[in-house]
Design a protein around this motif. Structure first.
Motif, PDB file in Angstrom:
ATOM      1  N   PHE A 178      37.332  -4.291  95.120  1.00 15.58           N
ATOM      2  CA  PHE A 178      36.131  -4.992  95.588  1.00 15.58           C
ATOM      3  C   PHE A 178      36.513  -6.201  96.433  1.00 15.58           C
ATOM      4  CE2 PHE A 178      33.903  -2.930  91.880  1.00 15.58           C
ATOM      5  CZ  PHE A 178      32.997  -2.223  92.647  1.00 15.58           C
ATOM      6  N   SER A 179      37.525  -6.934  95.993  1.00 16.25           N
ATOM      7  CA  SER A 179      37.975  -8.094  96.759  1.00 16.25           C
ATOM      8  C   SER A 179      38.433  -7.673  98.155  1.00 16.25           C
ATOM      9  CB  SER A 179      39.122  -8.791  96.009  1.00 16.25           C
ATOM     10  OG  SER A 179      39.680  -9.811  96.795  1.00 16.25           O
ATOM     11  N   GLU A 180      39.224  -6.598  98.225  1.00 10.20           N
ATOM     12  CA  GLU A 180      39.713  -6.102  99.510  1.00 10.20           C
ATOM     13  C   GLU A 180      38.565  -5.647 100.406  1.00 10.20           C
ATOM     14  OE1 GLU A 180      43.186  -3.026 101.103  1.00 10.20           O
ATOM     15  OE2 GLU A 180      42.720  -3.179  98.969  1.00 10.20           O
ATOM     16  N   MET A 181      37.483  -5.207  99.775  1.00  9.19           N
ATOM     17  CA  MET A 181      36.307  -4.753 100.507  1.00  9.19           C
ATOM     18  C   MET A 181      35.494  -5.937 101.033  1.00  9.19           C
ATOM     19  SD  MET A 181      33.805  -1.784  99.049  1.00  9.19           S
ATOM     20  CE  MET A 181      33.116  -2.741  97.729  1.00  9.19           C
ATOM     21  N   GLY A 182      35.857  -7.159 100.609  1.00 13.36           N
ATOM     22  CA  GLY A 182      35.127  -8.349 101.033  1.00 13.36           C
ATOM     23  C   GLY A 182      34.025  -8.744 100.079  1.00 13.36           C
ATOM     24  N   VAL A 183      34.065  -8.201  98.854  1.00 19.73           N
ATOM     25  CA  VAL A 183      33.029  -8.485  97.856  1.00 19.73           C
ATOM     26  C   VAL A 183      33.572  -9.472  96.828  1.00 19.73           C
ATOM     27  CG1 VAL A 183      31.574  -7.515  96.044  1.00 19.73           C
ATOM     28  CG2 VAL A 183      31.967  -6.224  98.155  1.00 19.73           C
ATOM     29  N   PRO A 184      32.949 -10.638  96.656  1.00 18.46           N
ATOM     30  CA  PRO A 184      33.391 -11.578  95.617  1.00 18.46           C
ATOM     31  C   PRO A 184      33.197 -10.974  94.220  1.00 18.46           C
ATOM     32  CG  PRO A 184      31.942 -12.655  97.204  1.00 18.46           C
ATOM     33  CD  PRO A 184      31.842 -11.181  97.455  1.00 18.46           C
ATOM     34  N   VAL A 185      34.062 -11.370  93.302  1.00 15.07           N
ATOM     35  CA  VAL A 185      34.060 -10.817  91.947  1.00 15.07           C
ATOM     36  C   VAL A 185      34.049 -11.963  90.946  1.00 15.07           C
ATOM     37  CG1 VAL A 185      35.403  -9.486  90.260  1.00 15.07           C
ATOM     38  CG2 VAL A 185      35.285  -8.730  92.651  1.00 15.07           C
TER      39      VAL A 185
ATOM     40  N   ASP B 179      18.700  -1.727  98.971  1.00 14.54           N
ATOM     41  CA  ASP B 179      19.961  -0.977  98.950  1.00 14.54           C
ATOM     42  C   ASP B 179      20.861  -1.435 100.093  1.00 14.54           C
ATOM     43  OD1 ASP B 179      19.360   0.609  96.719  1.00 14.54           O
ATOM     44  OD2 ASP B 179      18.146   1.962  97.956  1.00 14.54           O
ATOM     45  N   LEU B 180      22.027  -1.967  99.727  1.00 12.96           N
ATOM     46  CA  LEU B 180      22.999  -2.444 100.704  1.00 12.96           C
ATOM     47  C   LEU B 180      24.143  -1.447 100.832  1.00 12.96           C
ATOM     48  CD1 LEU B 180      23.207  -6.175  99.526  1.00 12.96           C
ATOM     49  CD2 LEU B 180      21.806  -5.255 101.378  1.00 12.96           C
ATOM     50  N   GLU B 181      24.916  -1.569 101.905  1.00 13.52           N
ATOM     51  CA  GLU B 181      26.071  -0.700 102.096  1.00 13.52           C
ATOM     52  C   GLU B 181      27.182  -1.013 101.100  1.00 13.52           C
ATOM     53  OE1 GLU B 181      26.381   2.020 104.047  1.00 13.52           O
ATOM     54  OE2 GLU B 181      24.229   1.664 104.320  1.00 13.52           O
ATOM     55  N   GLN B 182      27.197  -2.256 100.610  1.00 13.10           N
ATOM     56  CA  GLN B 182      28.129  -2.656  99.560  1.00 13.10           C
ATOM     57  C   GLN B 182      27.507  -3.844  98.825  1.00 13.10           C
ATOM     58  OE1 GLN B 182      31.549  -3.612 102.052  1.00 13.10           O
ATOM     59  NE2 GLN B 182      31.260  -5.787 101.641  1.00 13.10           N
TER      60      GLN B 182
ATOM     61  N   GLU C 211      31.587   5.054  95.383  1.00 14.91           N
ATOM     62  CA  GLU C 211      30.881   4.758  96.627  1.00 14.91           C
ATOM     63  C   GLU C 211      30.433   3.294  96.645  1.00 14.91           C
ATOM     64  OE1 GLU C 211      30.320   6.604  99.229  1.00 14.91           O
ATOM     65  OE2 GLU C 211      31.066   8.539  98.493  1.00 14.91           O
ATOM     66  N   PRO C 212      30.790   2.504  97.669  1.00 17.57           N
ATOM     67  CA  PRO C 212      30.402   1.087  97.723  1.00 17.57           C
ATOM     68  C   PRO C 212      28.895   0.877  97.620  1.00 17.57           C
ATOM     69  CG  PRO C 212      32.087   1.535  99.361  1.00 17.57           C
ATOM     70  CD  PRO C 212      31.690   2.869  98.780  1.00 17.57           C
ATOM     71  N   LYS C 213      28.112   1.751  98.245  1.00 19.20           N
ATOM     72  CA  LYS C 213      26.661   1.563  98.219  1.00 19.20           C
ATOM     73  C   LYS C 213      26.065   1.858  96.849  1.00 19.20           C
ATOM     74  CE  LYS C 213      24.136   4.359 100.565  1.00 19.20           C
ATOM     75  NZ  LYS C 213      23.600   5.147 101.702  1.00 19.20           N
ATOM     76  N   MET C 214      26.858   2.477  95.946  1.00 19.67           N
ATOM     77  CA  MET C 214      26.400   2.742  94.590  1.00 19.67           C
ATOM     78  C   MET C 214      27.052   1.793  93.568  1.00 19.67           C
ATOM     79  SD  MET C 214      24.132   5.018  94.580  1.00 19.67           S
ATOM     80  CE  MET C 214      23.389   5.601  96.122  1.00 19.67           C
ATOM     81  N   ALA C 215      27.846   0.854  94.062  1.00 19.13           N
ATOM     82  CA  ALA C 215      28.547  -0.052  93.149  1.00 19.13           C
ATOM     83  C   ALA C 215      27.593  -1.008  92.437  1.00 19.13           C
ATOM     84  CB  ALA C 215      29.606  -0.851  93.907  1.00 19.13           C
ATOM     85  N   ASN C 216      26.397  -1.235  93.017  1.00 20.08           N
ATOM     86  CA  ASN C 216      25.438  -2.111  92.358  1.00 20.08           C
ATOM     87  C   ASN C 216      24.569  -1.369  91.342  1.00 20.08           C
ATOM     88  OD1 ASN C 216      23.997  -0.655  94.268  1.00 20.08           O
ATOM     89  ND2 ASN C 216      22.565  -2.325  94.709  1.00 20.08           N
ATOM     90  N   ARG C 217      24.926  -0.105  91.050  1.00 19.12           N
ATOM     91  CA  ARG C 217      24.225   0.640  89.997  1.00 19.12           C
ATOM     92  C   ARG C 217      24.933   0.451  88.652  1.00 19.12           C
ATOM     93  NH1 ARG C 217      20.635   4.210  92.677  1.00 19.12           N
ATOM     94  NH2 ARG C 217      20.296   3.238  94.711  1.00 19.12           N
ATOM     95  N   HIS C 218      25.845  -0.513  88.614  1.00 19.70           N
ATOM     96  CA  HIS C 218      26.510  -0.939  87.386  1.00 19.70           C
ATOM     97  C   HIS C 218      27.461   0.122  86.830  1.00 19.70           C
ATOM     98  CE1 HIS C 218      23.491  -3.867  88.018  1.00 19.70           C
ATOM     99  NE2 HIS C 218      22.502  -3.222  87.444  1.00 19.70           N
ATOM    100  N   GLY C 219      28.230  -0.271  85.816  1.00 15.63           N
ATOM    101  CA  GLY C 219      29.213   0.665  85.301  1.00 15.63           C
ATOM    102  C   GLY C 219      29.784   0.277  83.960  1.00 15.63           C
ATOM    103  N   LEU C 220      30.595   1.183  83.410  1.00 14.82           N
ATOM    104  CA  LEU C 220      31.211   1.024  82.101  1.00 14.82           C
ATOM    105  C   LEU C 220      32.661   1.477  82.157  1.00 14.82           C
ATOM    106  CD1 LEU C 220      31.020   0.630  78.939  1.00 14.82           C
ATOM    107  CD2 LEU C 220      30.382   3.063  78.858  1.00 14.82           C
ATOM    108  N   VAL C 221      33.542   0.677  81.588  1.00 10.99           N
ATOM    109  CA  VAL C 221      34.944   1.063  81.384  1.00 10.99           C
ATOM    110  C   VAL C 221      35.188   0.976  79.884  1.00 10.99           C
ATOM    111  CG1 VAL C 221      37.361   0.577  81.874  1.00 10.99           C
ATOM    112  CG2 VAL C 221      35.621   0.153  83.639  1.00 10.99           C
TER     113      VAL C 221
END
Length: 496
Positions: free
Chosen positions: A48-55, A256-259, A19-29
């Motif tokens: 993320f890039s396609e979503m318009g989010v810089p990486v 909390d943002l939408e993305q 979920e984009p709105k939960m992407a700022n809750r961090h993650g692990l691979v």
């Protein structure tokens, strides 16, 4: 892949989304070498890039640079596309910007000594309280004298200046010892030997340039070339500490943002935490805990979840676990620990599944719209739309030189700062000392000439005969008597 306004990561019997709105809750691979972590990272970065989010991501092995080149079709790719039922799959590159602290494989990445500040520098140089106090004095003296601290040679010359003038400065700022000044200079030498002279300087990075969107609406993927940087832990720690501090201090609170506004990936994170300074670990923990509210997501890519400190691991809500190997009892414990971090799926044994996963397959658990972990799903990761492997130097150079930021950062600016100003000050002082020395020499010469003249007069006087001395004396007496007579005559005339 960005699908249905979500990040499509993989597929089991159903699609698995982030979920984009939960992407700022961090993650692990996580996963063993060769299990597909890099591909997962690329798929997520592309999404993320396609979503318009810089990486932003660090490229240690050089294989993430291929995000800049479209993939090529082959039998294996067709099989994967068909298996995952991906409609209208296209091969394409992502908009990328290459960065490199050394300026060899990307745009130079710099900051100034003043921007870093004495507190962060003291921590990264591992200075004790006394040495940190002296470094604060160095910054204070520079500020009060209008001496800009931009690069390492500025700081080194200022430390030397404070050491050379310790006696005078101690009365104003406190005790300055030669030993502490020497310790600071040695620590600076280590940082300089690892490439600190490349990192400190101008033009300094504007973080807004990392948060740009390309003309087609896709976010730029900023790739930091790190293969050389990782071999120099002092410089890498310095860079990370500065970057995390700047992000945390300068980004506004967003809630909390939408993305997310931006997403960071740290590949080979176990190298990041191995023997890392405590101050860096504390800063990473602080950022992971609090930067979520600033709209930034942080993702760690590593071999085993145990590579990360528990304080940080507990903050990572979105998890993708590739295969782990359990050849020893110690390995088995790591597998069990990794399995226990997932919300159980009754359809399979999580512990057993971790050891059986194929390359490209993973256990995936992301946060739902309410922020709760979903039950773990076993599925295959989507293929990337970009190229596998690396890119050639020609394409890399072409991308670097065609970047709209190339002319902003390519050439280093070395304006007049503390180093140059102190050199000029020393030159003026040397000139004044030279003139003063010349004046003293001249006065000595004049004094010597006067002394020689007096000796000559005395010598000449001593060479007169007795008759000449009596005659000179008589003539002097007659001259004085004549002078007195004339004076009496003049005064008498005046009275009459």
């Amino acid at each position: 892949m960005f699908k249905d306004n979500k990040v499509w990561i993989g597929k089991s019997d159903k699609r698995i989304y982030l979920e984009p709105k939960m992407a700022n809750r961090h993650g692990l691979v996580a996963g063993a070498t060769g299990t597909g972590k890099t591909i997962t990272l690329k798929v997520m970065a592309e999404s993320f890039s396609e979503m318009g989010v810089p990486v932003f991501l660090s490229d240690i092995k050089g294989d993430l640079a291929s995000l800049a080149s479209p993939g090529t079709d082959n039998e294996n790719m067709q099989e994967r596309i068909k298996r995952l039922e991906i409609d209208n799959f296209t091969y394409k590159s992502s908009p990328v910007q290459f960065w490199d602290i050394y300026g060899e494989n990307g745009l130079p990445l710099r900051t100034t000594i003043s921007e870093m500040g004495p507190i962060l520098l003291s921590r990264i140089l591992d200075l004790n309280d006394t040495q940190s106090g002296i470094l604060n004095i160095v910054f204070r003296v520079a500020d009060e004298n209008g001496l800009l601290l931009l690069d390492l040679k500025d700081l080194r010359s200022m430390v030397q200046y404070v050491g050379d003038n310790a006696k005078e400065l101690t009365l104003k700022y406190g005790n300055i010892t030669t030993q502490s000044v020497g310790a600071i200079l040695r620590s600076l030498m280590v940082l300089e030997d690892q490439g600190g002279n490349f990192f400190f300087g101008e033009p300094e990075l504007d973080f807004n340039d990392w948060m740009k969107v390309a003309g087609d609406g896709r976010g730029y993927i900023n790739i930091l070339h790190s293969s050389k940087l990782f071999l120099n832990p002092a410089l890498y720690s310095t860079f990370l500490l500065w970057m995390l501090s700047e992000l945390f201090e300068n980004l506004p609170e967003e809630g909390d943002l939408e993305q997310p506004k931006m997403v960071f990936f740290f590949d080979e994170a176990h190298l990041l935490f191995d023997n890392a300074p405590k101050v860096l670990l504390n800063k990473i923990e602080q950022v992971v805990r609090l930067i979520r509210s600033k709209g930034v997501g942080v993702y760690f890519v590593t071999q085993n979840p145990r590579d990360l400190p528990d304080e940080i691991l507990g903050q990572l809500g979105n998890r993708i676990q590739h295969a782990l190997r359990a050849y020893t009892p110690a390995d088995r414990k790591k597998v069990v620990t990794a399995a226990e971090t997932f919300r159980t799926n009754p359809a399979f044994d999580t512990v057993q599944a971790i050891t059986e996963l194929e390359t490209g397959e993973a256990l995936i658990s992301c946060l739902d719209e309410k922020g709760s972990p979903c039950i773990v799903e076993r599925g295959f990761i989507l293929p990337p739309q970009s190229k596998f492997g690396t890119i050639d130097d020609y394409l890399r150079k072409q991308i670097i030189t065609s970047s709209p930021l190339y002319y902003k950062y390519d050439k280093e600016i070395d304006r007049e700062s503390a180093y140059e100003m102190l050199i000029k000050r020393n030159e003026r002082e040397m000139e004044e000392l030279k003139l003063q020395k010349e004046r003293l020499e001249l006065e000595k010469i004049k004094a010597k000439e006067a002394k020689e003249l007096e000796k000559l007069r005395n010598k000449k006087s001593n060479r007169l005969t007795p008759v000449e001395r009596v005659t000179n004396s008589a003539m002097s007496a007659i001259g004085r008597e004549i002078g007195r007579s004339l004076m009496r005559g003049v005064l008498g005339s005046l009275r009459r």
